[in-house]
Design an enzyme around this catalytic site. Sequence first.
Site, PDB file in Angstrom:
ATOM      1  N   GLN A  70      46.361  39.936  42.883  1.00 52.26           N
ATOM      2  CA  GLN A  70      45.727  40.257  44.172  1.00 52.26           C
ATOM      3  C   GLN A  70      45.333  38.965  44.883  1.00 52.26           C
ATOM      4  O   GLN A  70      44.891  38.995  46.024  1.00 52.26           O
ATOM      5  CB  GLN A  70      44.478  41.111  43.952  1.00 52.26           C
ATOM      6  CG  GLN A  70      44.771  42.448  43.283  1.00 52.26           C
ATOM      7  CD  GLN A  70      43.502  43.156  42.884  1.00 52.26           C
ATOM      8  OE1 GLN A  70      42.906  43.891  43.669  1.00 52.26           O
ATOM      9  NE2 GLN A  70      43.068  42.913  41.659  1.00 52.26           N
ATOM     10  N   GLY A  76      40.082  39.483  35.544  1.00 53.19           N
ATOM     11  CA  GLY A  76      39.445  38.898  36.723  1.00 53.19           C
ATOM     12  C   GLY A  76      39.462  39.760  37.956  1.00 53.19           C
ATOM     13  O   GLY A  76      39.444  39.239  39.074  1.00 53.19           O
ATOM     14  N   HIS A 113      48.757  40.947  47.708  1.00 50.61           N
ATOM     15  CA  HIS A 113      47.990  40.838  48.967  1.00 50.61           C
ATOM     16  C   HIS A 113      48.449  39.672  49.821  1.00 50.61           C
ATOM     17  O   HIS A 113      47.707  39.214  50.692  1.00 50.61           O
ATOM     18  CB  HIS A 113      46.485  40.710  48.646  1.00 50.61           C
ATOM     19  CG  HIS A 113      45.927  41.958  48.036  1.00 50.61           C
ATOM     20  ND1 HIS A 113      44.685  42.024  47.456  1.00 50.61           N
ATOM     21  CD2 HIS A 113      46.460  43.189  47.897  1.00 50.61           C
ATOM     22  CE1 HIS A 113      44.474  43.259  46.998  1.00 50.61           C
ATOM     23  NE2 HIS A 113      45.538  43.974  47.246  1.00 50.61           N
TER      24      HIS A 113
HETATM   25  N1  APR Z   1      37.016  35.367  34.342  1.00 50.62           N
HETATM   26  C1  APR Z   1      37.367  36.681  34.440  1.00 50.62           C
HETATM   27  N2  APR Z   1      36.793  37.534  35.317  1.00 50.62           N
HETATM   28  C2  APR Z   1      35.834  37.031  36.130  1.00 50.62           C
HETATM   29  C3  APR Z   1      35.421  35.686  36.093  1.00 50.62           C
HETATM   30  C4  APR Z   1      36.061  34.847  35.147  1.00 50.62           C
HETATM   31  N3  APR Z   1      35.721  33.549  35.032  1.00 50.62           N
HETATM   32  N4  APR Z   1      34.437  35.507  37.030  1.00 50.62           N
HETATM   33  C5  APR Z   1      34.262  36.704  37.641  1.00 50.62           C
HETATM   34  N5  APR Z   1      35.087  37.612  37.094  1.00 50.62           N
HETATM   35  C6  APR Z   1      35.266  39.016  37.448  1.00 50.62           C
HETATM   36  C7  APR Z   1      34.058  39.671  38.065  1.00 50.62           C
HETATM   37  O1  APR Z   1      33.243  40.244  37.042  1.00 50.62           O
HETATM   38  C8  APR Z   1      34.715  40.758  38.922  1.00 50.62           C
HETATM   39  O2  APR Z   1      34.903  41.946  38.160  1.00 50.62           O
HETATM   40  O3  APR Z   1      36.259  39.033  38.451  1.00 50.62           O
HETATM   41  C9  APR Z   1      36.073  40.168  39.276  1.00 50.62           C
HETATM   42  C10 APR Z   1      36.175  39.728  40.728  1.00 50.62           C
HETATM   43  O4  APR Z   1      36.108  40.889  41.508  1.00 50.62           O
HETATM   44  P1  APR Z   1      36.265  40.781  43.105  1.00 50.62           P
HETATM   45  O5  APR Z   1      35.409  39.689  43.632  1.00 50.62           O
HETATM   46  O6  APR Z   1      36.098  42.188  43.611  1.00 50.62           O
HETATM   47  O7  APR Z   1      37.769  40.311  43.325  1.00 50.62           O
HETATM   48  P2  APR Z   1      39.083  41.200  43.253  1.00 50.62           P
HETATM   49  O8  APR Z   1      38.971  42.264  42.224  1.00 50.62           O
HETATM   50  O9  APR Z   1      40.224  40.255  43.132  1.00 50.62           O
HETATM   51  O10 APR Z   1      39.133  41.859  44.723  1.00 50.62           O
HETATM   52  C11 APR Z   1      40.288  42.600  45.040  1.00 50.62           C
HETATM   53  O11 APR Z   1      39.546  42.718  47.320  1.00 50.62           O
HETATM   54  O12 APR Z   1      38.517  41.438  48.901  1.00 50.62           O
HETATM   55  C12 APR Z   1      39.722  42.012  48.566  1.00 50.62           C
HETATM   56  O13 APR Z   1      41.917  41.328  49.019  1.00 50.62           O
HETATM   57  C13 APR Z   1      40.755  40.946  48.360  1.00 50.62           C
HETATM   58  O14 APR Z   1      42.334  40.655  46.578  1.00 50.62           O
HETATM   59  C14 APR Z   1      40.980  40.960  46.849  1.00 50.62           C
HETATM   60  C15 APR Z   1      40.636  42.379  46.473  1.00 50.62           C
END
Ligand code: APR
Length: 239
Positions: free
Chosen positions: A97, A182, A115
């Site tokens: 993503q 992540g 994305h």
């Molecule tokens: N290692 C693994 N996971 C981690 C780490 C790490 N070091 N640090 C944070 N996380 C986890 C958090 O606990 C959370 O569950 O990564 C996740 C990040 O979640 P989001 O910030 O929601 O990101 P994401 O899931 O990629 O969002 C999806 O939403 O905003 C839109 O298009 C954007 O691609 C993005 C989509």
Amino acid sequence: MFELVKNKLKNAKKIVIVTGAGISQESGIPTFRGKDGLWRNYDAMKLATIDAFYDDPKLVWEWYAERRTNIFSAIPNAGHIAIAQLEKYCDVVILTQNIDGLHQRAGSNNVLELHGSIVRIKCTVCDFVDDLINEFNNLPPMCKCGNILRPDVVWFGESLPQDVWEKALIHSSSCDVMIIAGTSLVVSPANTLPIFAKENDATLIEVNPEETIMSKDMDLTIRDTSANVMPNLITEIFE
Ligand code: APR
């Protein structure tokens, strides 16, 4: 349980890895929903929308330009590198993503960007698409056809690139193991990929220091960061 999952990984012919912003967090790139998810006190979720773009294209271009600066100064972390090394042991497909290109910079060859990409631009009207080599001086930049150019990323409310999504479904439905690392799994349709995998008897492994809404559906959840977990998975299981 871990022994069972270990064997599934060791004997896997095809591993699909679904990644989100968390896997780039240890490269210094803020996640969206973590405490660092703000930019100039704007909610990232409000900027990554087609409405925000047409309300203030210059502001959204500035946001992406600043994110590109941050991304270009970031380096792939141990999690990205371990995932790239997995390709030595079996067929690996990454469904990310993220738009930061760090998987590719870590050496992964089979990456589908669900994305889009922060280093690609496209016209808001015609079919012009290109890699962004240098930042534009005047924002928002204009296409030769006279319309505004935009980042080639998927904003909230927009559909994913059809060809990419179809491939993501095929890979998710035909893997032995899916590692979900992540991602909070709150954004669709990316968050349906583990369901397709599970429906086709794949083993689901979640790598996330926090619980997600799908943790209960996983065969194994590893409550740690991807930069810690992924290298250990490689050494413990494949080396
Ligand atoms: N290692 C693994 N996971 C981690 C780490 C790490 N070091 N640090 C944070 N996380 C986890 C958090 O606990 C959370 O569950 O990564 C996740 C990040 O979640 P989001 O910030 O929601 O990101 P994401 O899931 O990629 O969002 C999806 O939403 O905003 C839109 O298009 C954007 O691609 C993005 C989509």
